[in-house]
Design a protein around this motif. Structure first.
Motif, PDB file in Angstrom:
ATOM      1  N   LYS A 285      79.998  17.527  11.446  1.00  0.00           N
ATOM      2  CA  LYS A 285      79.450  16.515  10.548  1.00  0.00           C
ATOM      3  C   LYS A 285      79.039  17.120   9.208  1.00  0.00           C
ATOM      4  O   LYS A 285      79.097  16.462   8.175  1.00  0.00           O
ATOM      5  CB  LYS A 285      78.247  15.852  11.228  1.00  0.00           C
ATOM      6  N   TYR A 286      78.680  18.393   9.199  1.00  0.00           N
ATOM      7  CA  TYR A 286      78.196  19.060   7.995  1.00  0.00           C
ATOM      8  C   TYR A 286      79.256  19.924   7.316  1.00  0.00           C
ATOM      9  O   TYR A 286      78.952  20.638   6.373  1.00  0.00           O
ATOM     10  CB  TYR A 286      76.978  19.922   8.341  1.00  0.00           C
ATOM     11  N   GLU A 287      80.469  19.885   7.797  1.00  0.00           N
ATOM     12  CA  GLU A 287      81.536  20.731   7.263  1.00  0.00           C
ATOM     13  C   GLU A 287      82.668  19.885   6.691  1.00  0.00           C
ATOM     14  O   GLU A 287      82.778  18.712   6.984  1.00  0.00           O
ATOM     15  CB  GLU A 287      82.097  21.646   8.370  1.00  0.00           C
ATOM     16  N   GLN A 288      83.523  20.520   5.890  1.00  0.00           N
ATOM     17  CA  GLN A 288      84.694  19.862   5.299  1.00  0.00           C
ATOM     18  C   GLN A 288      85.873  19.981   6.266  1.00  0.00           C
ATOM     19  O   GLN A 288      86.796  20.768   6.069  1.00  0.00           O
ATOM     20  CB  GLN A 288      85.046  20.513   3.959  1.00  0.00           C
ATOM     21  N   VAL A 289      85.814  19.220   7.358  1.00  0.00           N
ATOM     22  CA  VAL A 289      86.856  19.270   8.379  1.00  0.00           C
ATOM     23  C   VAL A 289      87.252  17.855   8.792  1.00  0.00           C
ATOM     24  O   VAL A 289      86.519  16.901   8.570  1.00  0.00           O
ATOM     25  CB  VAL A 289      86.390  20.056   9.627  1.00  0.00           C
ATOM     26  N   THR A 290      88.437  17.756   9.393  1.00  0.00           N
ATOM     27  CA  THR A 290      88.943  16.497   9.924  1.00  0.00           C
ATOM     28  C   THR A 290      89.323  16.732  11.379  1.00  0.00           C
ATOM     29  O   THR A 290      89.894  17.774  11.715  1.00  0.00           O
ATOM     30  CB  THR A 290      90.202  16.052   9.153  1.00  0.00           C
ATOM     31  N   LEU A 291      89.013  15.780  12.221  1.00  0.00           N
ATOM     32  CA  LEU A 291      89.389  15.867  13.622  1.00  0.00           C
ATOM     33  C   LEU A 291      90.901  15.993  13.715  1.00  0.00           C
ATOM     34  O   LEU A 291      91.634  15.264  13.044  1.00  0.00           O
ATOM     35  CB  LEU A 291      88.895  14.626  14.364  1.00  0.00           C
ATOM     36  N   ALA A 292      91.383  16.932  14.498  1.00  0.00           N
ATOM     37  CA  ALA A 292      92.823  17.217  14.571  1.00  0.00           C
ATOM     38  C   ALA A 292      93.615  15.988  14.992  1.00  0.00           C
ATOM     39  O   ALA A 292      94.719  15.750  14.493  1.00  0.00           O
ATOM     40  CB  ALA A 292      93.082  18.375  15.520  1.00  0.00           C
ATOM     41  N   SER A 293      93.077  15.182  15.877  1.00  0.00           N
ATOM     42  CA  SER A 293      93.809  13.993  16.321  1.00  0.00           C
ATOM     43  C   SER A 293      93.867  12.924  15.226  1.00  0.00           C
ATOM     44  O   SER A 293      94.755  12.087  15.228  1.00  0.00           O
ATOM     45  CB  SER A 293      93.170  13.406  17.571  1.00  0.00           C
ATOM     46  N   ASP A 294      92.943  12.961  14.259  1.00  0.00           N
ATOM     47  CA  ASP A 294      92.932  11.994  13.160  1.00  0.00           C
ATOM     48  C   ASP A 294      93.757  12.454  11.965  1.00  0.00           C
ATOM     49  O   ASP A 294      94.067  11.657  11.082  1.00  0.00           O
ATOM     50  CB  ASP A 294      91.505  11.734  12.677  1.00  0.00           C
ATOM     51  N   ALA A 295      94.075  13.730  11.906  1.00  0.00           N
ATOM     52  CA  ALA A 295      94.818  14.265  10.766  1.00  0.00           C
ATOM     53  C   ALA A 295      96.242  13.734  10.797  1.00  0.00           C
ATOM     54  O   ALA A 295      96.900  13.725  11.826  1.00  0.00           O
ATOM     55  CB  ALA A 295      94.826  15.782  10.806  1.00  0.00           C
ATOM     56  N   SER A 296      96.707  13.279   9.652  1.00  0.00           N
ATOM     57  CA  SER A 296      98.073  12.763   9.577  1.00  0.00           C
ATOM     58  C   SER A 296      99.045  13.928   9.411  1.00  0.00           C
ATOM     59  O   SER A 296      98.699  14.958   8.858  1.00  0.00           O
ATOM     60  CB  SER A 296      98.206  11.803   8.406  1.00  0.00           C
ATOM     61  N   PRO A 297     100.254  13.786   9.871  1.00  0.00           N
ATOM     62  CA  PRO A 297     101.226  14.859   9.717  1.00  0.00           C
ATOM     63  C   PRO A 297     101.613  15.020   8.257  1.00  0.00           C
ATOM     64  O   PRO A 297     101.588  14.059   7.478  1.00  0.00           O
ATOM     65  CB  PRO A 297     102.421  14.379  10.544  1.00  0.00           C
ATOM     66  N   LYS A 298     101.956  16.243   7.889  1.00  0.00           N
ATOM     67  CA  LYS A 298     102.381  16.504   6.521  1.00  0.00           C
ATOM     68  C   LYS A 298     103.799  15.975   6.349  1.00  0.00           C
ATOM     69  O   LYS A 298     104.706  16.347   7.088  1.00  0.00           O
ATOM     70  CB  LYS A 298     102.342  17.989   6.214  1.00  0.00           C
ATOM     71  N   VAL A 299     104.000  15.094   5.390  1.00  0.00           N
ATOM     72  CA  VAL A 299     105.307  14.509   5.131  1.00  0.00           C
ATOM     73  C   VAL A 299     105.747  14.972   3.757  1.00  0.00           C
ATOM     74  O   VAL A 299     105.023  14.825   2.777  1.00  0.00           O
ATOM     75  CB  VAL A 299     105.250  12.964   5.182  1.00  0.00           C
ATOM     76  N   GLU A 300     106.913  15.551   3.714  1.00  0.00           N
ATOM     77  CA  GLU A 300     107.446  16.033   2.448  1.00  0.00           C
ATOM     78  C   GLU A 300     108.822  15.430   2.244  1.00  0.00           C
ATOM     79  O   GLU A 300     109.684  15.524   3.123  1.00  0.00           O
ATOM     80  CB  GLU A 300     107.518  17.558   2.464  1.00  0.00           C
ATOM     81  N   LEU A 301     109.036  14.799   1.108  1.00  0.00           N
ATOM     82  CA  LEU A 301     110.316  14.186   0.804  1.00  0.00           C
ATOM     83  C   LEU A 301     111.259  15.267   0.299  1.00  0.00           C
ATOM     84  O   LEU A 301     110.940  15.984  -0.653  1.00  0.00           O
ATOM     85  CB  LEU A 301     110.138  13.104  -0.256  1.00  0.00           C
ATOM     86  N   THR A 302     112.359  15.419   0.966  1.00  0.00           N
ATOM     87  CA  THR A 302     113.358  16.392   0.528  1.00  0.00           C
ATOM     88  C   THR A 302     114.601  15.639   0.100  1.00  0.00           C
ATOM     89  O   THR A 302     114.911  14.576   0.620  1.00  0.00           O
ATOM     90  CB  THR A 302     113.716  17.374   1.662  1.00  0.00           C
ATOM     91  N   GLY A 303     115.292  16.200  -0.842  1.00  0.00           N
ATOM     92  CA  GLY A 303     116.495  15.550  -1.340  1.00  0.00           C
ATOM     93  C   GLY A 303     116.199  14.766  -2.609  1.00  0.00           C
ATOM     94  O   GLY A 303     115.082  14.698  -3.091  1.00  0.00           O
ATOM     95  N   ALA A 304     117.218  14.161  -3.154  1.00  0.00           N
ATOM     96  CA  ALA A 304     117.107  13.413  -4.395  1.00  0.00           C
ATOM     97  C   ALA A 304     116.699  11.974  -4.117  1.00  0.00           C
ATOM     98  O   ALA A 304     116.947  11.430  -3.049  1.00  0.00           O
ATOM     99  CB  ALA A 304     118.435  13.432  -5.141  1.00  0.00           C
ATOM    100  N   LEU A 305     116.094  11.357  -5.123  1.00  0.00           N
ATOM    101  CA  LEU A 305     115.729   9.953  -4.989  1.00  0.00           C
ATOM    102  C   LEU A 305     116.962   9.049  -5.042  1.00  0.00           C
ATOM    103  O   LEU A 305     116.874   7.872  -4.751  1.00  0.00           O
ATOM    104  CB  LEU A 305     114.733   9.563  -6.081  1.00  0.00           C
ATOM    105  N   ASP A 306     118.114   9.620  -5.409  1.00  0.00           N
ATOM    106  CA  ASP A 306     119.357   8.838  -5.429  1.00  0.00           C
ATOM    107  C   ASP A 306     120.006   8.773  -4.050  1.00  0.00           C
ATOM    108  O   ASP A 306     121.002   8.080  -3.863  1.00  0.00           O
ATOM    109  CB  ASP A 306     120.355   9.449  -6.422  1.00  0.00           C
TER     110      ASP A 306
END
Length: 78
Positions: free
Chosen positions: A34-55
């Motif tokens: 509660k006093y730290e800068q952390v997020t519950l692992a089950s609540d953390a969203s997966p890292k999504v990275e867009l690869t490739g061109a927008l075309d």
């Protein structure tokens, strides 16, 4: 007594008396977290990275290309 849970550090810095990099897995109780800068692992969203061109047709079908064009227009100098 509380059971420790898995948390993920939100930012680089001191967490529970130890220096942790962003994304580091930690195990602590909910009371301590509660006093730290952390997020519950089950609540953390997966890292999504867009690869490739927008075309790319697959990206176009998701609507990301249109959103990117809209944001570019809004942020462009006039």
């Amino acid at each position: 007594m509380e059971k420790p849970q898995d948390y993920i550090a939100n930012a680089d810095g001191w967490i529970a008396g130890k220096w942790c990099a962003k994304g580091t897995s930690l195990r602590m109780t909910a009371h301590a977290a509660k006093y730290e800068q952390v997020t519950l692992a089950s609540d953390a969203s997966p890292k999504v990275e867009l690869t490739g061109a927008l075309d790319d047709p697959l990206v176009k079908s998701t609507g990301l290309a249109a959103k990117a064009a809209t944001e570019t227009k809004k942020r462009a100098r006039k």
